[in-house]
Scaffold this motif. Structure first.
Motif, PDB file in Angstrom:
ATOM      1  N   ASP A  26       0.806  -1.218   0.000  1.00 48.61           N
ATOM      2  CA  ASP A  26       0.000   0.000   0.000  1.00 48.61           C
ATOM      3  C   ASP A  26       0.846   1.278   0.000  1.00 48.61           C
ATOM      4  O   ASP A  26       0.316   2.374  -0.110  1.00 48.61           O
ATOM      5  CB  ASP A  26      -0.909   0.041   1.241  1.00 48.61           C
ATOM      6  CG  ASP A  26      -1.920  -1.100   1.239  1.00 48.61           C
ATOM      7  OD1 ASP A  26      -2.312  -1.541   0.140  1.00 48.61           O
ATOM      8  OD2 ASP A  26      -2.300  -1.541   2.342  1.00 48.61           O
ATOM      9  N   ILE A  27       2.146   1.115   0.114  1.00 51.84           N
ATOM     10  CA  ILE A  27       3.034   2.267   0.251  1.00 51.84           C
ATOM     11  C   ILE A  27       3.459   2.772  -1.117  1.00 51.84           C
ATOM     12  O   ILE A  27       3.774   1.991  -2.009  1.00 51.84           O
ATOM     13  CB  ILE A  27       4.297   1.893   1.061  1.00 51.84           C
ATOM     14  CG1 ILE A  27       3.925   1.418   2.463  1.00 51.84           C
ATOM     15  CG2 ILE A  27       5.292   3.044   1.115  1.00 51.84           C
ATOM     16  CD1 ILE A  27       3.269   2.475   3.312  1.00 51.84           C
ATOM     17  N   ILE A  28       3.476   4.087  -1.284  1.00 55.70           N
ATOM     18  CA  ILE A  28       4.005   4.726  -2.485  1.00 55.70           C
ATOM     19  C   ILE A  28       5.292   5.440  -2.068  1.00 55.70           C
ATOM     20  O   ILE A  28       5.268   6.314  -1.205  1.00 55.70           O
ATOM     21  CB  ILE A  28       2.994   5.736  -3.066  1.00 55.70           C
ATOM     22  CG1 ILE A  28       1.715   5.025  -3.475  1.00 55.70           C
ATOM     23  CG2 ILE A  28       3.617   6.489  -4.248  1.00 55.70           C
ATOM     24  CD1 ILE A  28       0.599   5.978  -3.862  1.00 55.70           C
ATOM     25  N   PHE A  29       6.399   5.032  -2.669  1.00 55.13           N
ATOM     26  CA  PHE A  29       7.689   5.622  -2.335  1.00 55.13           C
ATOM     27  C   PHE A  29       7.964   6.812  -3.248  1.00 55.13           C
ATOM     28  O   PHE A  29       7.747   6.744  -4.451  1.00 55.13           O
ATOM     29  CB  PHE A  29       8.812   4.589  -2.478  1.00 55.13           C
ATOM     30  CG  PHE A  29       8.770   3.523  -1.419  1.00 55.13           C
ATOM     31  CD1 PHE A  29       9.365   3.749  -0.198  1.00 55.13           C
ATOM     32  CD2 PHE A  29       8.133   2.311  -1.654  1.00 55.13           C
ATOM     33  CE1 PHE A  29       9.331   2.765   0.792  1.00 55.13           C
ATOM     34  CE2 PHE A  29       8.093   1.335  -0.674  1.00 55.13           C
ATOM     35  CZ  PHE A  29       8.681   1.559   0.550  1.00 55.13           C
ATOM     36  N   LYS A  30       8.418   7.903  -2.665  1.00 50.06           N
ATOM     37  CA  LYS A  30       8.779   9.093  -3.424  1.00 50.06           C
ATOM     38  C   LYS A  30      10.142   9.573  -2.938  1.00 50.06           C
ATOM     39  O   LYS A  30      10.427   9.526  -1.743  1.00 50.06           O
ATOM     40  CB  LYS A  30       7.767  10.227  -3.190  1.00 50.06           C
ATOM     41  CG  LYS A  30       6.412   9.956  -3.766  1.00 50.06           C
ATOM     42  CD  LYS A  30       5.508  11.153  -3.540  1.00 50.06           C
ATOM     43  CE  LYS A  30       4.115  10.861  -4.078  1.00 50.06           C
ATOM     44  NZ  LYS A  30       3.220  11.996  -3.836  1.00 50.06           N
ATOM     45  N   ASP A  31      10.964  10.032  -3.904  1.00 47.40           N
ATOM     46  CA  ASP A  31      12.240  10.636  -3.534  1.00 47.40           C
ATOM     47  C   ASP A  31      11.967  12.039  -3.025  1.00 47.40           C
ATOM     48  O   ASP A  31      11.215  12.798  -3.628  1.00 47.40           O
ATOM     49  CB  ASP A  31      13.175  10.711  -4.743  1.00 47.40           C
ATOM     50  CG  ASP A  31      13.638   9.329  -5.189  1.00 47.40           C
ATOM     51  OD1 ASP A  31      13.753   8.448  -4.324  1.00 47.40           O
ATOM     52  OD2 ASP A  31      13.888   9.148  -6.390  1.00 47.40           O
ATOM     53  N   ILE A  32      12.565  12.365  -1.923  1.00 40.14           N
ATOM     54  CA  ILE A  32      12.437  13.698  -1.353  1.00 40.14           C
ATOM     55  C   ILE A  32      13.836  14.260  -1.224  1.00 40.14           C
ATOM     56  O   ILE A  32      14.731  13.626  -0.664  1.00 40.14           O
ATOM     57  CB  ILE A  32      11.726  13.658   0.024  1.00 40.14           C
ATOM     58  CG1 ILE A  32      10.322  13.097  -0.138  1.00 40.14           C
ATOM     59  CG2 ILE A  32      11.709  15.041   0.649  1.00 40.14           C
ATOM     60  CD1 ILE A  32       9.593  12.885   1.172  1.00 40.14           C
ATOM     61  N   TYR A  33      14.024  15.446  -1.794  1.00 42.14           N
ATOM     62  CA  TYR A  33      15.341  16.049  -1.791  1.00 42.14           C
ATOM     63  C   TYR A  33      15.356  17.286  -0.898  1.00 42.14           C
ATOM     64  O   TYR A  33      14.369  17.996  -0.779  1.00 42.14           O
ATOM     65  CB  TYR A  33      15.737  16.471  -3.213  1.00 42.14           C
ATOM     66  CG  TYR A  33      15.759  15.306  -4.164  1.00 42.14           C
ATOM     67  CD1 TYR A  33      16.856  14.460  -4.225  1.00 42.14           C
ATOM     68  CD2 TYR A  33      14.679  15.032  -4.992  1.00 42.14           C
ATOM     69  CE1 TYR A  33      16.885  13.386  -5.088  1.00 42.14           C
ATOM     70  CE2 TYR A  33      14.696  13.962  -5.867  1.00 42.14           C
ATOM     71  CZ  TYR A  33      15.806  13.141  -5.916  1.00 42.14           C
ATOM     72  OH  TYR A  33      15.833  12.084  -6.768  1.00 42.14           O
ATOM     73  N   LYS A  34      16.479  17.512  -0.311  1.00 45.91           N
ATOM     74  CA  LYS A  34      16.660  18.700   0.499  1.00 45.91           C
ATOM     75  C   LYS A  34      18.018  19.274   0.120  1.00 45.91           C
ATOM     76  O   LYS A  34      19.019  18.575   0.096  1.00 45.91           O
ATOM     77  CB  LYS A  34      16.645  18.347   1.989  1.00 45.91           C
ATOM     78  CG  LYS A  34      16.867  19.534   2.891  1.00 45.91           C
ATOM     79  CD  LYS A  34      16.856  19.116   4.352  1.00 45.91           C
ATOM     80  CE  LYS A  34      17.146  20.316   5.240  1.00 45.91           C
ATOM     81  NZ  LYS A  34      17.254  19.947   6.638  1.00 45.91           N
ATOM     82  N   TYR A  35      18.012  20.555  -0.223  1.00 42.90           N
ATOM     83  CA  TYR A  35      19.243  21.213  -0.618  1.00 42.90           C
ATOM     84  C   TYR A  35      19.564  22.315   0.381  1.00 42.90           C
ATOM     85  O   TYR A  35      18.681  23.029   0.840  1.00 42.90           O
ATOM     86  CB  TYR A  35      19.100  21.839  -2.011  1.00 42.90           C
ATOM     87  CG  TYR A  35      18.842  20.820  -3.085  1.00 42.90           C
ATOM     88  CD1 TYR A  35      19.886  20.115  -3.657  1.00 42.90           C
ATOM     89  CD2 TYR A  35      17.546  20.548  -3.517  1.00 42.90           C
ATOM     90  CE1 TYR A  35      19.659  19.175  -4.646  1.00 42.90           C
ATOM     91  CE2 TYR A  35      17.313  19.615  -4.504  1.00 42.90           C
ATOM     92  CZ  TYR A  35      18.368  18.931  -5.071  1.00 42.90           C
ATOM     93  OH  TYR A  35      18.143  18.011  -6.045  1.00 42.90           O
ATOM     94  N   GLU A  36      20.822  22.445   0.673  1.00 40.59           N
ATOM     95  CA  GLU A  36      21.282  23.526   1.523  1.00 40.59           C
ATOM     96  C   GLU A  36      22.478  24.168   0.855  1.00 40.59           C
ATOM     97  O   GLU A  36      23.323  23.481   0.283  1.00 40.59           O
ATOM     98  CB  GLU A  36      21.686  22.996   2.901  1.00 40.59           C
ATOM     99  CG  GLU A  36      20.516  22.506   3.728  1.00 40.59           C
ATOM    100  CD  GLU A  36      20.940  22.031   5.109  1.00 40.59           C
ATOM    101  OE1 GLU A  36      22.019  22.423   5.574  1.00 40.59           O
ATOM    102  OE2 GLU A  36      20.170  21.265   5.700  1.00 40.59           O
ATOM    103  N   ILE A  37      22.522  25.485   0.913  1.00 39.93           N
ATOM    104  CA  ILE A  37      23.639  26.200   0.314  1.00 39.93           C
ATOM    105  C   ILE A  37      24.805  26.202   1.298  1.00 39.93           C
ATOM    106  O   ILE A  37      24.642  26.562   2.459  1.00 39.93           O
ATOM    107  CB  ILE A  37      23.236  27.636  -0.037  1.00 39.93           C
ATOM    108  CG1 ILE A  37      22.132  27.620  -1.092  1.00 39.93           C
ATOM    109  CG2 ILE A  37      24.441  28.428  -0.539  1.00 39.93           C
ATOM    110  CD1 ILE A  37      21.579  28.982  -1.407  1.00 39.93           C
ATOM    111  N   ASN A  38      25.941  25.794   0.797  1.00 42.67           N
ATOM    112  CA  ASN A  38      27.159  25.785   1.583  1.00 42.67           C
ATOM    113  C   ASN A  38      27.475  27.215   2.004  1.00 42.67           C
ATOM    114  O   ASN A  38      27.494  28.130   1.187  1.00 42.67           O
ATOM    115  CB  ASN A  38      28.290  25.211   0.711  1.00 42.67           C
ATOM    116  CG  ASN A  38      29.592  25.107   1.437  1.00 42.67           C
ATOM    117  OD1 ASN A  38      29.890  25.901   2.320  1.00 42.67           O
ATOM    118  ND2 ASN A  38      30.385  24.131   1.050  1.00 42.67           N
TER     119      ASN A  38
END
Length: 165
Positions: A26-38
């Protein structure tokens, strides 16, 4: 508790948001991205953004239609990114900025993008030193070079190049 053996264990997921227990199917997997500026490059990014804005504004004052960070679909269907797109009448000019050392590979990359999209001209803004062999290659491929890191000089040079075309 029944002492039976199973080939696969029953895997369930608990959602901390809705408190629901779900099966794997029943699970739908999604890529989740997080960006941070150096932190080390934040100032450099601010300078480059304000630098582009200055050039953008100066060219618009000369009645060019200017767009920043433009994605254009090429003849092959691949989407290509260009730093600036300038339009005046039927003329379409792409501008690419080279912050680091201008290399043969970078010129070849700009040329490869240019043959994918119909432009009247491609201009590369070089903000560092440039070797003669790189200049020769750019000239051979019809890429105009502007060597400066001064927004006034860059916008005036672009204006002169476009006035000749």
């Amino acid at each position: 508790d029944c002492d039976n053996f199973f080939g696969e264990p029953s895997v369930k997921f608990y959602c901390e948001e809705c408190k629901k227990l779900s099966r794997l199917s029943d699970i739908i997997f999604k890529d989740i991205y997080k960006y941070e500026i150096n932190e080390q490059v934040k100032d450099e990014l601010k300078e480059n953004i304000s630098f582009l804005d200055l050039i953008f504004t100066k060219l618009e004052k000369k009645e060019f239609k200017v767009k920043q960070g433009v994605d254009i679909k090429g003849h092959s269907g691949v989407t290509l990114s260009f730093d600036l797109l300038i339009e005046k009448g039927t003329k379409r000019i792409a501008i690419e900025f080279i912050n680091q050392e201008a290399t043969i590979d970078k010129i070849l990359s700009i040329y490869a993008k240019s043959i994918e999209v119909d432009f009247n001209l491609i201009i590369a803004i070089i903000m560092s030193s440039i070797k003669d062999e790189v200049k020769l290659l750019a000239e051979t491929y019809g890429i105009a070079l502007v060597e400066s890191n001064d927004p006034d000089v860059i916008s005036e040079t672009i204006y002169k190049i476009l006035s000749k075309k």
